[in-house]
Each structure stands twice: as structure tokens, then as C-alpha cells.
Design a protein around this motif. Structure first.
Motif, PDB file in Angstrom:
ATOM      1  N   GLY A 170      -1.471  -6.756   3.548  1.00  0.00           N
ATOM      2  CA  GLY A 170      -1.301  -5.789   2.483  1.00  0.00           C
ATOM      3  C   GLY A 170      -1.683  -4.374   2.880  1.00  0.00           C
ATOM      4  O   GLY A 170      -0.939  -3.415   2.626  1.00  0.00           O
ATOM      5  N   LEU A 171      -2.843  -4.229   3.529  1.00  0.00           N
ATOM      6  CA  LEU A 171      -3.344  -2.892   3.837  1.00  0.00           C
ATOM      7  C   LEU A 171      -2.501  -2.180   4.882  1.00  0.00           C
ATOM      8  O   LEU A 171      -2.335  -0.957   4.834  1.00  0.00           O
ATOM      9  CB  LEU A 171      -4.802  -2.984   4.297  1.00  0.00           C
ATOM     10  CG  LEU A 171      -5.810  -3.308   3.195  1.00  0.00           C
ATOM     11  CD1 LEU A 171      -7.202  -3.495   3.779  1.00  0.00           C
ATOM     12  CD2 LEU A 171      -5.831  -2.209   2.131  1.00  0.00           C
ATOM     13  N   LEU A 172      -1.963  -2.918   5.833  1.00  0.00           N
ATOM     14  CA  LEU A 172      -1.118  -2.269   6.837  1.00  0.00           C
ATOM     15  C   LEU A 172       0.203  -1.796   6.235  1.00  0.00           C
ATOM     16  O   LEU A 172       0.744  -0.761   6.641  1.00  0.00           O
ATOM     17  CB  LEU A 172      -0.873  -3.197   8.014  1.00  0.00           C
ATOM     18  CG  LEU A 172      -2.056  -3.351   8.975  1.00  0.00           C
ATOM     19  CD1 LEU A 172      -1.743  -4.372  10.053  1.00  0.00           C
ATOM     20  CD2 LEU A 172      -2.415  -2.022   9.604  1.00  0.00           C
ATOM     21  N   LEU A 173       0.719  -2.532   5.272  1.00  0.00           N
ATOM     22  CA  LEU A 173       1.919  -2.066   4.571  1.00  0.00           C
ATOM     23  C   LEU A 173       1.614  -0.793   3.785  1.00  0.00           C
ATOM     24  O   LEU A 173       2.410   0.156   3.770  1.00  0.00           O
ATOM     25  CB  LEU A 173       2.444  -3.158   3.644  1.00  0.00           C
ATOM     26  CG  LEU A 173       3.117  -4.362   4.315  1.00  0.00           C
ATOM     27  CD1 LEU A 173       3.450  -5.432   3.284  1.00  0.00           C
ATOM     28  CD2 LEU A 173       4.379  -3.932   5.051  1.00  0.00           C
ATOM     29  N   VAL A 174       0.444  -0.767   3.132  1.00  0.00           N
ATOM     30  CA  VAL A 174       0.037   0.431   2.404  1.00  0.00           C
ATOM     31  C   VAL A 174      -0.151   1.599   3.369  1.00  0.00           C
ATOM     32  O   VAL A 174       0.265   2.733   3.103  1.00  0.00           O
ATOM     33  CB  VAL A 174      -1.259   0.160   1.611  1.00  0.00           C
ATOM     34  CG1 VAL A 174      -1.801   1.453   1.010  1.00  0.00           C
ATOM     35  CG2 VAL A 174      -1.008  -0.848   0.509  1.00  0.00           C
ATOM     36  N   ALA A 175      -0.789   1.330   4.521  1.00  0.00           N
ATOM     37  CA  ALA A 175      -1.021   2.379   5.518  1.00  0.00           C
ATOM     38  C   ALA A 175       0.290   2.952   6.036  1.00  0.00           C
ATOM     39  O   ALA A 175       0.416   4.172   6.216  1.00  0.00           O
ATOM     40  CB  ALA A 175      -1.850   1.819   6.672  1.00  0.00           C
ATOM     41  N   MET A 176       1.258   2.094   6.271  1.00  0.00           N
ATOM     42  CA  MET A 176       2.549   2.567   6.762  1.00  0.00           C
ATOM     43  C   MET A 176       3.217   3.475   5.728  1.00  0.00           C
ATOM     44  O   MET A 176       3.763   4.531   6.073  1.00  0.00           O
ATOM     45  CB  MET A 176       3.453   1.381   7.085  1.00  0.00           C
ATOM     46  CG  MET A 176       4.768   1.772   7.745  1.00  0.00           C
ATOM     47  SD  MET A 176       5.758   0.342   8.240  1.00  0.00           S
ATOM     48  CE  MET A 176       6.150  -0.356   6.627  1.00  0.00           C
ATOM     49  N   PHE A 177       3.115   3.093   4.456  1.00  0.00           N
ATOM     50  CA  PHE A 177       3.721   3.903   3.394  1.00  0.00           C
ATOM     51  C   PHE A 177       2.970   5.216   3.216  1.00  0.00           C
ATOM     52  O   PHE A 177       3.580   6.289   3.084  1.00  0.00           O
ATOM     53  CB  PHE A 177       3.726   3.104   2.088  1.00  0.00           C
ATOM     54  CG  PHE A 177       4.363   3.821   0.936  1.00  0.00           C
ATOM     55  CD1 PHE A 177       5.722   4.094   0.938  1.00  0.00           C
ATOM     56  CD2 PHE A 177       3.599   4.226  -0.140  1.00  0.00           C
ATOM     57  CE1 PHE A 177       6.313   4.766  -0.121  1.00  0.00           C
ATOM     58  CE2 PHE A 177       4.181   4.899  -1.200  1.00  0.00           C
ATOM     59  CZ  PHE A 177       5.535   5.174  -1.197  1.00  0.00           C
ATOM     60  N   MET A 178       1.633   5.168   3.222  1.00  0.00           N
ATOM     61  CA  MET A 178       0.839   6.384   3.073  1.00  0.00           C
ATOM     62  C   MET A 178       1.049   7.337   4.255  1.00  0.00           C
ATOM     63  O   MET A 178       1.123   8.553   4.081  1.00  0.00           O
ATOM     64  CB  MET A 178      -0.641   6.025   2.959  1.00  0.00           C
ATOM     65  CG  MET A 178      -1.041   5.294   1.689  1.00  0.00           C
ATOM     66  SD  MET A 178      -0.836   6.276   0.184  1.00  0.00           S
ATOM     67  CE  MET A 178       0.680   5.572  -0.479  1.00  0.00           C
ATOM     68  N   GLY A 179       1.121   6.784   5.450  1.00  0.00           N
ATOM     69  CA  GLY A 179       1.379   7.614   6.617  1.00  0.00           C
ATOM     70  C   GLY A 179       2.727   8.285   6.543  1.00  0.00           C
ATOM     71  O   GLY A 179       2.887   9.459   6.934  1.00  0.00           O
ATOM     72  N   LEU A 180       3.707   7.577   6.019  1.00  0.00           N
ATOM     73  CA  LEU A 180       5.047   8.161   5.864  1.00  0.00           C
ATOM     74  C   LEU A 180       5.026   9.306   4.865  1.00  0.00           C
ATOM     75  O   LEU A 180       5.669  10.345   5.072  1.00  0.00           O
ATOM     76  CB  LEU A 180       6.024   7.072   5.421  1.00  0.00           C
ATOM     77  CG  LEU A 180       7.516   7.410   5.494  1.00  0.00           C
ATOM     78  CD1 LEU A 180       7.917   7.753   6.920  1.00  0.00           C
ATOM     79  CD2 LEU A 180       8.341   6.252   4.974  1.00  0.00           C
ATOM     80  N   LEU A 181       4.271   9.150   3.772  1.00  0.00           N
ATOM     81  CA  LEU A 181       4.147  10.231   2.796  1.00  0.00           C
ATOM     82  C   LEU A 181       3.425  11.433   3.412  1.00  0.00           C
ATOM     83  O   LEU A 181       3.779  12.584   3.138  1.00  0.00           O
ATOM     84  CB  LEU A 181       3.387   9.735   1.562  1.00  0.00           C
ATOM     85  CG  LEU A 181       4.102   8.727   0.669  1.00  0.00           C
ATOM     86  CD1 LEU A 181       3.203   8.313  -0.485  1.00  0.00           C
ATOM     87  CD2 LEU A 181       5.411   9.302   0.131  1.00  0.00           C
ATOM     88  N   GLY A 182       2.408  11.157   4.234  1.00  0.00           N
ATOM     89  CA  GLY A 182       1.714  12.246   4.912  1.00  0.00           C
ATOM     90  C   GLY A 182       2.631  13.011   5.842  1.00  0.00           C
ATOM     91  O   GLY A 182       2.594  14.257   5.888  1.00  0.00           O
ATOM     92  N   LEU A 183       3.461  12.306   6.571  1.00  0.00           N
ATOM     93  CA  LEU A 183       4.420  12.967   7.458  1.00  0.00           C
ATOM     94  C   LEU A 183       5.411  13.800   6.661  1.00  0.00           C
ATOM     95  O   LEU A 183       5.756  14.923   7.052  1.00  0.00           O
ATOM     96  CB  LEU A 183       5.160  11.921   8.297  1.00  0.00           C
ATOM     97  CG  LEU A 183       4.342  11.184   9.350  1.00  0.00           C
ATOM     98  CD1 LEU A 183       5.175  10.066   9.981  1.00  0.00           C
ATOM     99  CD2 LEU A 183       3.866  12.149  10.429  1.00  0.00           C
ATOM    100  N   ALA A 184       5.867  13.265   5.530  1.00  0.00           N
ATOM    101  CA  ALA A 184       6.831  14.001   4.710  1.00  0.00           C
ATOM    102  C   ALA A 184       6.216  15.288   4.166  1.00  0.00           C
ATOM    103  O   ALA A 184       6.856  16.354   4.180  1.00  0.00           O
ATOM    104  CB  ALA A 184       7.311  13.112   3.566  1.00  0.00           C
ATOM    105  N   ALA A 185       4.967  15.215   3.696  1.00  0.00           N
ATOM    106  CA  ALA A 185       4.297  16.404   3.172  1.00  0.00           C
ATOM    107  C   ALA A 185       4.086  17.446   4.266  1.00  0.00           C
ATOM    108  O   ALA A 185       4.292  18.651   4.049  1.00  0.00           O
ATOM    109  CB  ALA A 185       2.963  16.011   2.542  1.00  0.00           C
ATOM    110  N   THR A 186       3.698  16.990   5.452  1.00  0.00           N
ATOM    111  CA  THR A 186       3.470  17.922   6.560  1.00  0.00           C
ATOM    112  C   THR A 186       4.778  18.563   7.015  1.00  0.00           C
ATOM    113  O   THR A 186       4.813  19.764   7.325  1.00  0.00           O
ATOM    114  CB  THR A 186       2.808  17.189   7.731  1.00  0.00           C
ATOM    115  OG1 THR A 186       1.624  16.531   7.278  1.00  0.00           O
ATOM    116  CG2 THR A 186       2.428  18.157   8.831  1.00  0.00           C
TER     117      THR A 186
END
Length: 209
Positions: free
Chosen positions: A89-105
Motif C-alpha cells: 500500500g505505502l509504495l503505491l501511495v509513494a509512487m502517486f505522491m512522487g508523481l504529484l511532486g514532479l508535476a508541481a515542480t
């Protein structure tokens, strides 16, 4: 632009960290088990991942495979330990959160290099991206640390007979996925910290009417 060179570097770090996160999810070698019964597990080594368990067998124990046997975990398997469920579960969340971070940056950097000087279109997105990076890093850190703890204490897993796996190994060691995950944590946390350090230039050339 000159004030955003660090943020450009953090984007690169965040991208690499996010890629390593996805790689660690796909690697089956989270926990490497050494077993003494080589009747089925011919090499005496089995790899326990967060999605499946695999080993080399010279017996035809799986349709379509003559040497490698893999058995995927199901969401309703009650024997799976908590640290593996948490990693899924947490790695799926991390992948999604990291993708949002990349999009914001990416959005913030786009505004910087296009010459947009509105503070509200740059600073908040760097900050949001930084929070997403840090959150993603923490989501990876928890399962990596938890599974590493299980490896160091040689904890067992009660596999069903269809898995052809013993419930306890003679010994076990951390697989390749754990150091990959640790590097991903370091890069994402660094990227998030540097993103939060961004300060909009105090003086800008503006034309008012």
C-alpha cells in the motif's frame, strides 16, 4: 531563473528517486531466504517480494516454467505478514505522491523559464512539490525499515503448501529492493528539503501603470 538552479537539481533528484521507488516495487528480491531442503528449491535460495515469491527449481512445479517457480500473492491471503501488506500500500501511495511532486515542480519550473514573475504561480508549487517529495520518501522509509527489521530478526512466514516454501528459512538477508528503496528515500527527502528552501527573489523588475 538564476534563483531556481537548486530547484532544477531537486527536480532531477526527485525524478531519480521516483524511478527508484517504482523499481523497488517491481523487484522480487526484498527478502532472500536460504533454505536447507533443496528437493524443490534446487538452488537453496528463495526470493520473497511484496507481490510474489520466486525460486529456482529443476522440477516442473509450475505450468509454463521449467526452472523458475513464482507464486503471486493475493489480496485475501491471510498468511502475508503486516510488513508486506504495508509495503504494497505505502509504495503505491509513494509512487502517486512522487508523481504529484514532479508535476508541481515541473509547473513551477515552466513558469520560471518562461519568464513568468508572479510569485503565486511559482513559490507555492515548489513548496507543494517539496511536501509531496517528503511524504513519498516517508512512505517508502516505513516498509523498507520494517522489512529490513524482519530480515535482521529472521522472521518466518507461514506459506501454504501450494507455494512449496518452508515457513522458516535457515537464514535470510536483505535483497536488492531494500538498498534501492533506501536510495530512493534519501533522494526524495533531499529533493523535498531543497524544494522547501526556495525563496522568491526579493527584487524583480516590474512595470506598473
Amino acid at each position: 531563473v538564476s534563483a531556481s538552479h537548486l530547484q532544477l537539481a531537486t527536480f532531477a533528484l526527485g525524478m531519480i528517486g521516483w524511478i527508484l521507488c517504482t523499481i523497488s516495487m517491481g523487484i522480487v528480491e526484498w527478502r532472500v531466504w536460504h533454505v536447507d531442503n533443496t528437493t524443490v528449491i534446487s538452488s537453496g535460495i528463495a526470493w520473497v517480494g511484496i507481490w510474489k515469491v520466486c525460486f529456482i527449481s529443476y522440477l516442473h512445479v509450475s505450468p509454463g516454467y521449467r526452472e523458475q517457480f513464482c507464486h503471486k500473492f493475493n489480496s485475501y491471503d491471510s498468511f502475508i505478514p503486516h510488513e508486506i501488506f504495508a509495503a504494497q500500500g505505502l509504495l503505491l501511495v509513494a509512487m502517486f505522491m512522487g508523481l504529484l511532486g514532479l508535476a508541481a515542480t515541473i509547473f513551477a519550473l515552466r513558469n520560471v523559464y518562461m519568464g513568468i514573475t508572479h510569485k503565486t504561480l511559482i513559490t507555492p508549487f515548489f513548496l507543494v512539490g517539496g511536501f509531496f517529495y517528503i511524504f513519498a520518501g516517508l512512505c517508502i522509509l516505513i516498509p523498507v525499515s520494517w522489512n529490513f527489521y524482519s530480515v535482521m530478526h529472521n522472521q518466518s512466514i507461514d506459506f501454504p503448501p501450494s507455494y512449496y516454501m518452508p515457513s522458516s528459512p535457515v537464514s535470510q538477508e536483505a535483497g536488492a529492493a531494500i538498498p534501492v528503496g533506501i536510495v530512493a528515500v534519501i533522494l526524495l527527502l533531499l529533493s523535498g528539503t531543497f524544494s522547501l528552501l526556495y525563496r522568491f527573489p526579493a527584487t524583480t523588475n516590474t512595470i506598473t501603470k
